[in-house]
Design a protein around this motif. Structure first.
Motif, short mmCIF file in Angstrom:
data_model
loop_
_atom_site.label_atom_id
_atom_site.label_comp_id
_atom_site.label_asym_id
_atom_site.label_seq_id
_atom_site.Cartn_x
_atom_site.Cartn_y
_atom_site.Cartn_z
N ASP A 43 76.54 27.38 31.32
CA ASP A 43 77.57 26.82 32.20
C ASP A 43 77.90 27.79 33.33
O ASP A 43 78.01 29.00 33.09
N PRO A 44 78.10 27.29 34.55
CA PRO A 44 78.37 28.19 35.68
C PRO A 44 79.64 29.00 35.52
O PRO A 44 79.74 30.11 36.06
N GLU A 45 80.61 28.49 34.78
CA GLU A 45 81.86 29.23 34.61
C GLU A 45 81.67 30.51 33.78
O GLU A 45 82.52 31.40 33.77
N TYR B 176 74.78 22.34 40.83
CA TYR B 176 76.21 22.58 40.92
C TYR B 176 76.68 22.77 42.36
O TYR B 176 77.84 22.48 42.68
N LEU B 177 75.82 23.26 43.23
CA LEU B 177 76.20 23.45 44.63
C LEU B 177 76.62 22.12 45.25
O LEU B 177 77.57 22.06 46.02
N GLU B 178 75.90 21.04 44.91
CA GLU B 178 76.23 19.72 45.44
C GLU B 178 77.43 19.12 44.71
O GLU B 178 78.29 18.48 45.32
N ILE C 196 76.43 31.77 47.16
CA ILE C 196 76.39 33.17 46.75
C ILE C 196 76.66 33.29 45.25
O ILE C 196 75.92 33.95 44.50
N ILE C 197 77.74 32.61 44.78
CA ILE C 197 78.19 32.76 43.39
C ILE C 197 77.26 32.04 42.42
O ILE C 197 76.91 32.58 41.36
#
Length: 380
Positions: free
Chosen positions: A88-90, A113-115, A136-137
């Motif tokens: 997960d990105p978090e 996730y960027l979109e 970036i993140i």
């Protein structure tokens, strides 16, 4: 506690998520590697020889974003695995900490996730700045810091990474699931075709409205058609029931609640055609709808939006792929199948053979995953 080879970590998905537990961890266990899962679960558990270390999933999303990754971090530090594979990105901030502590870290990027997380402000500059920070993140930092990035589709990996750390593991069904789905003895009593078309899974209200349009077109050509909506969210079901539909259309739409994974094939096999529709927004262009493979495993011919990934896997004689958003085109493709039982049987048999022999987890994805783990373990 002796060192584990790999710990899978999630704060969003269930610990027994199909991809995380039943594909990736099961592959590890089968090949003699010690694996565990840290994620939302009711209690400490062991399933199929794989230990599960539970995380409490806060009902408040803000609390989950702030605290769940650090709760997971404490558990991972205690377990002290050689490789951390997170989903997960978090979790990115604590995964960076783990990498700085010397752990081998794999990031499993499930979606674009960027979109998904981009702003839709009327101020163009604000949108651009937000997207730049997200890139970036969510993309640049992981690409530079982590040992490998894993993706469910090639097009998503191209959009996010595009370097030698990437690995594509398509989330295909396992061979055992495919074999049981439509050929196993336990499903042979479910061959009666109650429905003409089945649509399975969650759907937005916009897509639901398009789906209803297609049903209307089919019903004009085949007045006694029956449509099954399986596992649709209660909100969407209520919205459809509230629409001012003709009596004949309302009577032709049936709903079935979500069922456990293997039981779903009993329901699917009662339909003649499996259907999937998505508008081709950027986030969908890099995805694969897993329901397509589940329809095929249940012995159904499929009509679907023409995803780039599906185009690379199937020919038109195997799955009917439709470009664009015109529901008349989708309805005509479905009617083509409904009008010919021979075509239904031929297409479903060809597609079934393909997923059983080629497009399955063991043939296409598992060997690459195990090779990645062995490569990283050799460097520990």
């Amino acid at each position: 506690m002796s060192k584990l080879d790999v710990v899978h970590v999630t704060t969003v998905h269930q610990a027994i998520d199909a991809r995380i537990f039943y594909k990736e961890c099961a592959s590890l266990h089968k090949h003699g590697l010690k694996a565990a899962v840290v994620g939302p679960h009711f209690a400490k558990d062991v399933r199929d020889g794989i230990p599960i270390f539970p995380l409490r999933k806060p009902s408040n999303k803000v609390f989950r974003l702030l605290f769940s990754p650090f709760m997971a971090l404490f558990v991972v530090i205690r377990l002290n695995p050689k490789i951390v594979h997170f989903h997960d990105p978090e979790i990115i901030p604590v995964a960076v900490l783990l990498r700085l502590m010397g752990k081998k870290v794999i990031y499993d990027v499930h979606e674009h996730y960027l979109e998904i997380k981009s702003l839709e402000s009327k101020i163009r500059l604000l949108n651009q700045m937000h997207k730049f920070m997200l890139r970036i993140i969510l993309e640049r930092v992981p690409s530079l810091i982590f040992n490998a990035l894993v993706f469910p589709t090639l097009s998503l990996s191209d959009a996010v990474a595009g370097h030698d750390k990437r690995l594509v593991l398509v989330n295909f069904l396992g061979r055992e699931t495919i074999s049981k789905a439509s050929r196993g003895e336990q499903f042979q009593s479910y061959t009666k075709k109650e429905y003409d078309v089945v649509f399975m899974g969650s759907i937005s209200l916009m897509r639901a409205a398009e789906l209803i349009k297609m049903f209307e077109i089919i019903l004009k050509e085949r007045p006694n058609s029956k449509f099954l909506l399986l596992g649709m969210p209660a909100q969407t079901v209520a919205w459809i029931k509230d629409q001012r539909l003709s009596r004949s259309l309302k009577d032709s739409i049936f709903f079935h609640e979500k069922v456990p994974h293997l039981e779903v094939f009993k329901i699917l096999s009662q339909a003649r055609v499996g259907f999937n529709y998505h508008p081709m927004k950027p986030r969908f262009k890099v995805a694969i709808p897993m329901k397509v493979y589940e329809y095929i495993a249940a012995g159904l011919p499929v009509v679907s939006s023409s995803f780039p990934e599906l185009e690379s896997q199937f020919r038109q004689g195997e799955v009917l792929l439709v470009k664009g958003d015109n529901q008349t085109d989708y309805a005509h493709a479905v009617l083509k199948l409904l009008e010919s039982k021979n075509l239904q049987e031929r297409m479903s048999a060809i597609a079934y053979k393909k997923i059983l022999e080629e497009l399955n987890w063991e043939a296409a994805s598992e060997p690459k995953l195990i090779a990645l783990y062995q490569h990283l373990l050799a460097k520990v």
